[in-house]
Enzyme design. Structure first.
Site, short mmCIF file in Angstrom:
data_model
loop_
_atom_site.label_atom_id
_atom_site.label_comp_id
_atom_site.label_asym_id
_atom_site.label_seq_id
_atom_site.Cartn_x
_atom_site.Cartn_y
_atom_site.Cartn_z
N ALA A 291 -3.19 -7.46 3.37
CA ALA A 291 -3.95 -6.26 3.05
C ALA A 291 -3.27 -5.60 1.86
CB ALA A 291 -3.99 -5.31 4.23
N GLU A 327 -2.72 1.08 5.10
CA GLU A 327 -3.21 0.98 3.71
C GLU A 327 -3.73 2.33 3.22
OE1 GLU A 327 -2.28 -1.55 2.19
OE2 GLU A 327 -1.83 -2.76 3.95
N HIS A 330 -0.96 4.50 2.05
CA HIS A 330 -0.53 4.13 0.70
C HIS A 330 -1.35 4.82 -0.40
CE1 HIS A 330 2.57 1.14 1.11
NE2 HIS A 330 1.84 0.29 1.80
ZN LIG Z 1 2.21 -1.47 2.79
#
Ligand SMILES: [Zn+2]
Length: 355
Positions: A291, A327, A330
């Site tokens: 991912a 994710e 992030h």
């Molecule tokens: Zn990561």
């Protein structure tokens, strides 16, 4: 008092270790890296034309640069590309030297380029790979049983240089405006919304995307193919999950997870998710990264994004939630705020995992 005395006693009894030093506040000039910082990109306008049958791309990019120290040589990254020409400010041609082992190209100009703003136009060509790095194709078996081909990018750590010549180090943040020519039936997504799609010849189209905020090269992304999406929204941000056509309904669980997570993070970080949309894409099969948090276009191997209620296990559902939450974290930790160099990637990953 007692604690202090105890500490003093302890310290007197052991040899002193090296002092603990906090890292210095980020400075672009001091940030580690391999490229000279004499010339800095400000914005990229990237035009690529893809031939996914013959695995070739041709490109032309216009880079607005800020020359900080007058120089005759401009060194930037490329890997596997052939730079055919480079022109400065609509006239001055460079002599190009490529160092394929160092993954760089140096543009040598006949006289020093003066300090300040300049425009660099580079024409180039290169391969589209079959291995999952840079810009590549992913051949997969569609639900219909047909073999289909998806165009995918994966740039972290240092593979943006396989799609366009540039300053492919995280500290060199710039804006990106991407235009791609691809098969007319393909659905194409990138970090930002599509602004225009126009036919090119009988079988292709040219798709343009809005300009990104300033960001690192490794976070740029493009996915194109036979995809459909399910769509939602949270806190005013449109959200979507794209999957190979026929599997899009399996994106519902991840979509609903993202609808819960986004408002939580907006509140937690105290900075609203800054892009106009957030898309997540299921890549069928050929995706080693697992991912990837590309800003505004999060890519996942299909089995950590798609949930098929009759066939998937509760553990898969948990895993999808975990990976989507990681994710999405992030988008702030890594994308909005980025490490100056890869030695501090632990901060990106540690924080995203902790969230
Ligand atoms: Zn990561």
């Amino acid at each position: 008092m007692r604690r202090l005395l105890t500490l003093t006693t302890l310290l007197a009894g052991v040899p002193l270790a090296a002092p603990v030093c906090a890292e210095q506040v980020f400075s672009f000039q001091r940030a580690a890296g391999q490229l000279p910082k004499t010339v800095v990109p400000v914005s990229y306008g990237i035009n690529i034309s893809t031939d996914i049958d013959n695995l070739k791309l041709t490109g032309q990019e216009t880079i607005q640069v800020d020359v900080r120290t007058p120089t005759e040589d401009v060194t930037l990254n490329q890997a596997g590309l052939h730079l055919a020409g480079a022109v400065l400010d609509n006239g001055v041609k460079a002599t190009i030297t490529q160092d394929d082992a160092a993954e760089t190209a140096t543009l040598h100009f006949p006289a020093k380029v003066s300090k300040g703003a300049h425009t660099l136009v580079i024409t180039y060509s290169g391969p589209i790979l079959k291995t999952p790095n840079g810009i590549y194709v992913d051949d997969y078996t569609a639900p219909s049983g047909e073999t289909k081909r998806m165009l995918v990018t994966q740039f972290e750590v240092a593979d943006a240089r396989r799609m366009f010549p540039g300053w492919d180090e995280p500290a060199f943040k710039a804006t990106f405006q991407l235009n791609v020519t691809l098969p007319k039936e393909a659905v194409a997504v990138s970090n930002m919304p599509v602004t225009q799609s126009t036919p090119e010849g009988t079988s292709q189209k040219r798709v343009s995307f809005a300009t990104t905020p300033r960001m690192s090269t490794y976070l740029l992304a493009l996915v194109a193919g036979d995809m459909k999406s399910v769509q939602g929204q949270a806190d005013g941000t449109p959200l979507a999950v794209y999957a190979p056509s026929g599997l899009e309904e399996q994106g519902e669980y991840a979509l609903h997870a993202s609808e819960k997570i986004l408002p939580y993070y907006n509140n937690y970080f105290g900075v609203k998710y800054p892009l106009p949309q957030m898309d997540m894409v299921a890549i069928p099969g050929n995706y080693q990264a697992g991912a990837m948090e590309n800003w505004g276009l999060l890519t996942y191997i299909d089995n950590v994004l798609l949930f098929d209620p009759p066939n998937s296990t509760p553990r898969t559902r948990e895993l999808i939630y975990e990976v989507v939450a990681h994710e999405m974290a992030h988008q702030w930790s890594g994308d909005l705020v980025t490490m100056g160099w890869w030695d501090n990637i632990w901060l990106n990953e540690g924080f995203a995992s902790w969230m």
